[in-house]
Write an enzyme that holds these catalytic residues in place. Structure first.
Site, mmCIF file in Angstrom:
data_model
loop_
_atom_site.group_PDB
_atom_site.id
_atom_site.type_symbol
_atom_site.label_atom_id
_atom_site.label_comp_id
_atom_site.label_asym_id
_atom_site.label_seq_id
_atom_site.Cartn_x
_atom_site.Cartn_y
_atom_site.Cartn_z
ATOM 1 C CE LYS A 19 21.718 -21.957 -23.586
ATOM 2 N NZ LYS A 19 21.253 -20.675 -23.072
ATOM 3 C CB SER A 109 13.061 -24.950 -20.677
ATOM 4 O OG SER A 109 13.868 -25.487 -21.751
ATOM 5 N N GLY A 112 18.043 -22.994 -24.717
ATOM 6 C CA GLY A 112 18.278 -22.234 -25.877
ATOM 7 C C GLY A 112 17.530 -22.911 -27.160
ATOM 8 N N GLY A 114 14.772 -22.255 -28.966
ATOM 9 C CA GLY A 114 14.605 -21.329 -30.068
ATOM 10 C C GLY A 114 15.880 -20.825 -30.893
ATOM 11 C CG ASP A 148 21.253 -17.386 -25.315
ATOM 12 O OD1 ASP A 148 22.175 -16.503 -25.186
ATOM 13 O OD2 ASP A 148 20.625 -17.961 -24.834
HETATM 14 O O1 C5P Z 1 18.459 -11.684 -27.228
HETATM 15 P P1 C5P Z 1 17.325 -12.299 -26.727
HETATM 16 O O2 C5P Z 1 15.948 -11.832 -27.276
HETATM 17 O O3 C5P Z 1 17.352 -14.013 -26.731
HETATM 18 O O4 C5P Z 1 17.059 -12.173 -25.246
HETATM 19 C C1 C5P Z 1 15.978 -12.129 -24.635
HETATM 20 C C2 C5P Z 1 15.711 -11.119 -23.514
HETATM 21 O O5 C5P Z 1 16.739 -11.578 -22.570
HETATM 22 C C3 C5P Z 1 16.100 -9.860 -23.908
HETATM 23 O O6 C5P Z 1 15.106 -8.990 -24.300
HETATM 24 C C4 C5P Z 1 16.799 -9.141 -22.490
HETATM 25 O O7 C5P Z 1 15.897 -8.820 -21.670
HETATM 26 C C5 C5P Z 1 17.299 -10.351 -21.788
HETATM 27 N N1 C5P Z 1 19.016 -10.538 -21.890
HETATM 28 C C6 C5P Z 1 19.649 -9.714 -21.383
HETATM 29 N N2 C5P Z 1 21.168 -9.697 -21.741
HETATM 30 C C7 C5P Z 1 21.451 -10.735 -22.690
HETATM 31 C C8 C5P Z 1 20.556 -11.726 -23.050
HETATM 32 C C9 C5P Z 1 19.240 -11.509 -23.047
HETATM 33 O O8 C5P Z 1 19.429 -8.939 -20.572
HETATM 34 N N3 C5P Z 1 22.809 -10.907 -22.746
#
Ligand code: C5P
Length: 303
Positions: A19, A109, A112, A114, A148
Site C-alpha cells: 500500500k 515500513s 501496509g 501487516g 489501514d
Molecule cells: O490502527 P493501527 O493499529 O494500524 O494503528 C497503529 C497506531 O497508529 C495507532 O495505535 C495510533 O497510534 C496510530 N494511528 C493514528 N491514527 C490513525 C491510524 C493510526 O494515530 N488514523
C-alpha cells in the site's frame, strides 16, 4: 496457483500488494487519540503473498526474504492469525487451515505489509470457507484489526479519509511507474503520530475532472499534496532523506515517503526509467530494499 487436484489439498495463493500513500494529509485528531487523514492511496504490483490450504489443525508459518524479522514475534499477535480468528467467529463451516505468509515487504515500513496481509487473509478465507458475510461485516472486521486494513481490501486507487475507514475510489487515476525504497530501518507508527506538532492541516482538493495523464497526476501530487508525517519520521530516522536523495538523483519525477515511513517511493516517466533507477540504487545500497513496479488498477489476484 492450484498445486493439487482435490479440494482438500488445494493451496490457493492470494496477493497482498504493498500500500503506497501517494499523499497523506493529517487533518485532525479524534478524542480517542486516532488521527484524521486525507490520503491518496494506491496498491503496487509487488508485495507479500498468502497461501491457504485446508489442514487437520490451524497452522501459521512465515517464509520469504523478511520472514526472520517476524520470527521472534508472538504469532497470536500477527494480524493474519487475528483476521482468521475474527472471520471464523462469523462463519459456519470454518474448517482448520494452514496459512503461509511469504513476507516480501520490509516490516514496519509504511507500505501496509501487516494490514495488506490481514486484508488478503480475509479475502482468501471468505473464498475458501465460502463465508457469506456482508460487505459491511467485512469492513467492520477489517477496521477492528487496524485502521489501514479496510483500505487494503481494495486494489484500485482511492481517497481515504476518517481514520482510514472512509474510502472512495478514484476511478480515473492514471497508472504510475514507481520504485519503492526502504533503508532497512523499521519505524513505529504510533511514535511518528505522537511526534506530530501540527495535527490540523488542510485537506486534499481533488481536481475537478481528474487527471489527463500520468504526468498531470504526478505534477498535481507534487504541487498540491504532501505527506504530513514526513517531518517527524525524518527526525526519527534520518536515513529517509538519504533514500529520497537517491530517488531524486536517479531520475524520479517525484520522491516522497509513504505512510509513517521509512519506505519512500519515486514516480518515474515510464517502467524503463523506474527499472534503471532501481538497478542503480540497489547496486549502490546493497542492504536497502529496492523494488520497481507499477500502481494497480485491478483487483488483487487469487490463483
Ligand atoms: O490502527 P493501527 O493499529 O494500524 O494503528 C497503529 C497506531 O497508529 C495507532 O495505535 C495510533 O497510534 C496510530 N494511528 C493514528 N491514527 C490513525 C491510524 C493510526 O494515530 N488514523
Amino acid at each position: 496457483m492450484v498445486l493439487c487436484g482435490t479440494t482438500d489439498r488445494t493451496v490457493a495463493a492470494y496477493d497482498a500488494p504493498a500500500k503506497i500513500n501517494l499523499a497523506l494529509h493529517i487533518t485532525g485528531q479524534r478524542s480517542d487519540g486516532y488521527h484524521l487523514l486525507d490520503s491518496i492511496v494506491v496498491r503496487a504490483s509487488f508485495g507479500d503473498r498468502i497461501f491457504i490450504e485446508r489442514a487437520a489443525l490451524d497452522r501459521f508459518s512465515i517464509v520469504g526474504p523478511f520472514a526472520t524479522d517476524l520470527d521472534d514475534a508472538d504469532p497470536r499477535k500477527n494480524l493474519i492469525v487475528q483476521a482468521r480468528d475474527a472471520l471464523r467467529l462469523v462463519t459456519h463451516e470454518a474448517f482448520a487451515v494452514a496459512i503461509t505468509l511469504e513476507k516480501n515487504l520490509p516490516v514496519a515500513s509504511g507500505v501496509g505489509g501487516g494490514s495488506a496481509d490481514a486484508a488478503a487473509t480475509l479475502r482468501g478465507l471468505t473464498q475458501k470457507w465460502q463465508s457469506t458475510i456482508t460487505h459491511q461485516q467485512m469492513h467492520d472486521i477489517a477496521l477492528a484489526l487496524g485502521a489501514d486494513v479496510p483500505m487494503c481490501l481494495n486494489s484500485d486507487p482511492m481517497r481515504v479519509e476518517g481514520i482510514g475507514d472512509e474510502i472512495s475510489m478514484l476511478a480515473n487515476a492514471p497508472i504510475l511507474s514507481l520504485v519503492a525504497v526502504n533503508p532497512g530501518i523499521g519505524v513505529a507508527t504510533p511514535i511518528i503520530f505522537q511526534s506530530l506538532t501540527k495535527k490540523k492541516n488542510p485537506s486534499i482538493a481533488l481536481p475537478i475532472g481528474g487527471w489527463l495523464d500520468a504526468t498531470a497526476f504526478i505534477d498535481w501530487l507534487g504541487g498540491q499534496t504532501r505527506n504530513d508525517l514526513y517531518a517527524p519520521a525524518a527526525a526519527h530516522c534520518p536515513a529517509i532523506d538519504d533514500v529520497l536523495g537517491a530517488l531524486c538523483d536517479n531520475g524520479s519525477l517525484l520522491a516522497r515517503m509513504s505512510g509513517s515511513g521509512a519506505t519512500c517511493f519515486g514516480l518515474f516517466a515510464d517502467d524503463a526509467a523506474a527499472q534503471n533507477a532501481a538497478r542503480t540504487i540497489k547496486n549502490r545500497h546493497k542492504n536497502w530494499y529496492v523494488q520497481a513496479g507499477q500502481t494497480l488498477t485491478a483487483a488483487p489476484q487469487s490463483q
